[in-house]
Design a protein around this motif. Structure first.
Motif, PDB file in Angstrom:
ATOM      1  N   ASP A  21       0.797  -1.224   0.000  1.00  0.00           N
ATOM      2  CA  ASP A  21       0.000   0.000   0.000  1.00  0.00           C
ATOM      3  C   ASP A  21       0.830   1.275   0.000  1.00  0.00           C
ATOM      4  O   ASP A  21       0.331   2.349   0.329  1.00  0.00           O
ATOM      5  CB  ASP A  21      -0.932   0.006   1.217  1.00  0.00           C
ATOM      6  CG  ASP A  21      -0.170  -0.159   2.529  1.00  0.00           C
ATOM      7  OD1 ASP A  21       1.061  -0.383   2.472  1.00  0.00           O
ATOM      8  OD2 ASP A  21      -0.799  -0.058   3.591  1.00  0.00           O
ATOM      9  N   MET A  22       2.110   1.184  -0.377  1.00  0.00           N
ATOM     10  CA  MET A  22       2.980   2.359  -0.427  1.00  0.00           C
ATOM     11  C   MET A  22       3.770   2.362  -1.715  1.00  0.00           C
ATOM     12  O   MET A  22       4.186   1.303  -2.207  1.00  0.00           O
ATOM     13  CB  MET A  22       3.945   2.399   0.767  1.00  0.00           C
ATOM     14  CG  MET A  22       3.280   2.565   2.117  1.00  0.00           C
ATOM     15  SD  MET A  22       4.486   2.533   3.481  1.00  0.00           S
ATOM     16  CE  MET A  22       5.380   4.070   3.157  1.00  0.00           C
ATOM     17  N   GLN A  23       4.011   3.545  -2.263  1.00  0.00           N
ATOM     18  CA  GLN A  23       4.851   3.677  -3.433  1.00  0.00           C
ATOM     19  C   GLN A  23       6.328   3.585  -3.030  1.00  0.00           C
ATOM     20  O   GLN A  23       6.693   3.811  -1.868  1.00  0.00           O
ATOM     21  CB  GLN A  23       4.586   5.013  -4.136  1.00  0.00           C
ATOM     22  CG  GLN A  23       3.173   5.169  -4.668  1.00  0.00           C
ATOM     23  CD  GLN A  23       2.877   4.187  -5.789  1.00  0.00           C
ATOM     24  OE1 GLN A  23       3.716   3.927  -6.646  1.00  0.00           O
ATOM     25  NE2 GLN A  23       1.669   3.629  -5.765  1.00  0.00           N
ATOM     26  N   ARG A  24       7.158   3.269  -4.009  1.00  0.00           N
ATOM     27  CA  ARG A  24       8.590   3.119  -3.753  1.00  0.00           C
ATOM     28  C   ARG A  24       9.178   4.373  -3.113  1.00  0.00           C
ATOM     29  O   ARG A  24       9.965   4.299  -2.168  1.00  0.00           O
ATOM     30  CB  ARG A  24       9.307   2.813  -5.069  1.00  0.00           C
ATOM     31  CG  ARG A  24      10.816   2.684  -4.971  1.00  0.00           C
ATOM     32  CD  ARG A  24      11.392   2.375  -6.346  1.00  0.00           C
ATOM     33  NE  ARG A  24      12.812   2.120  -6.305  1.00  0.00           N
ATOM     34  CZ  ARG A  24      13.740   3.069  -6.426  1.00  0.00           C
ATOM     35  NH1 ARG A  24      13.366   4.333  -6.552  1.00  0.00           N
ATOM     36  NH2 ARG A  24      15.027   2.760  -6.401  1.00  0.00           N
ATOM     37  N   GLU A 167      12.100  -4.701  -5.498  1.00  0.00           N
ATOM     38  CA  GLU A 167      10.991  -4.245  -6.337  1.00  0.00           C
ATOM     39  C   GLU A 167      11.062  -4.955  -7.691  1.00  0.00           C
ATOM     40  O   GLU A 167      11.991  -5.708  -7.955  1.00  0.00           O
ATOM     41  CB  GLU A 167      11.066  -2.729  -6.534  1.00  0.00           C
ATOM     42  CG  GLU A 167      12.397  -2.278  -7.154  1.00  0.00           C
ATOM     43  CD  GLU A 167      12.533  -0.779  -7.201  1.00  0.00           C
ATOM     44  OE1 GLU A 167      11.594  -0.098  -7.657  1.00  0.00           O
ATOM     45  OE2 GLU A 167      13.608  -0.270  -6.795  1.00  0.00           O
ATOM     46  N   ARG A 188       3.361  -6.301  -7.876  1.00  0.00           N
ATOM     47  CA  ARG A 188       3.676  -4.892  -7.656  1.00  0.00           C
ATOM     48  C   ARG A 188       4.056  -4.610  -6.207  1.00  0.00           C
ATOM     49  O   ARG A 188       4.326  -3.468  -5.838  1.00  0.00           O
ATOM     50  CB  ARG A 188       2.490  -4.016  -8.072  1.00  0.00           C
ATOM     51  CG  ARG A 188       2.290  -3.965  -9.576  1.00  0.00           C
ATOM     52  CD  ARG A 188       1.166  -3.013  -9.939  1.00  0.00           C
ATOM     53  NE  ARG A 188       1.153  -2.734 -11.361  1.00  0.00           N
ATOM     54  CZ  ARG A 188       0.613  -3.529 -12.276  1.00  0.00           C
ATOM     55  NH1 ARG A 188       0.043  -4.649 -11.905  1.00  0.00           N
ATOM     56  NH2 ARG A 188       0.640  -3.211 -13.555  1.00  0.00           N
TER      57      ARG A 188
END
Length: 233
Positions: A21-24, A167, A188
């Motif tokens: 639930d978090m972007q890189r 990732e 993802r």
């Protein structure tokens, strides 16, 4: 079959965090703002693995069942997934809970292409200088999964605590015949791992407390097999 005993004093803890639930960029910001002052220590690179397992996927089901003592075999190399693999390494990962050891053995180079299959890998094992127990173990197994991901490395100033950020996780099904790697499964999710020596486990409590991520016991191998065979993990 002989297998080395678990070496507690030379083991390290591996705490894994699955992030969905978090972007890189947000994850990297959390790492940079950590009070332990993690900083990059190595250039990001791609990691490739061929996992080995029995025909009945014993390693997968042992992990899924939460067995305290687990063993897993894989072949690892860095850089391009396809083409000539010039420096493959056979790794035996031995775990008790969150504590783990690795035993590493260099293998003969091989080609990773559409002709890849279990028999080709068997020849690699037979022509590599493996101890008898390791050779006996891998000859009883077969390639069950290929995966690939990009890893970024961080460490505290004193080097006692390391973080890795994985990732671009990709998983490829492996069959008994030559493989074209057309069955690709992509996740993802991001995976962060905190790693530290057995002797530093007390200090690690405060380090872990500042990581706002969800601790998980699931491995990339379990995730990949679960995706390919539609098994809930």
């Amino acid at each position: 079959m002989f297998f080395p005993e678990f070496d507690l004093k030379n083991s390290r803890y591996e705490r894994k965090y699955l992030i969905s639930d978090m972007q890189r960029a947000a994850v990297q910001q959390q790492i940079r703002l950590h009070p332990a002052s993690f900083s990059p220590i190595f250039y990001p690179r791609y990691i490739n693995n061929i996992y080995l397992d029995t025909a009945g996927l014993d390693a997968f089901y042992e992990n899924l069942a939460g067995h305290g003592k687990r063993k897993k075999a894989r072949i690892r190399w860095y850089g391009d997934m396809m083409g000539k693999v010039s420096k493959p390494v056979l790794e035996f990962k031995i775990k008790e809970g969150m504590l783990g050891n690795k035993l590493l053995f260099p293998l003969q180079p091989f080609e990773m292409d559409e002709n890849f299959n279990a028999e080709m890998l068997r020849d690699v094992f037979l022509h590599s200088s493996l101890p008898d127990w390791a050779l006996e173990s891998v000859l009883k197994q077969k390639p069950s999964l290929v995966n690939r991901y990009k890893r970024t490395y961080y460490a505290t100033f004193d080097g006692k605590f390391r973080l890795t950020l994985d990732e671009e996780l990709s998983y490829f099904a492996v069959g008994p015949a030559p493989n074209y790697f057309l069955e690709k499964y992509v996740s993802r999710d991001l995976v962060v791992e905190l790693k530290y020596a057995y002797a530093d486990y007390r200090e690690a409590v405060s380090i872990a407390d500042f990581l706002p991520f969800r601790l998980t016991k699931s491995s990339k191998y379990v995730t990949g097999i679960g995706m390919i065979f539609s098994i809930p993990v």
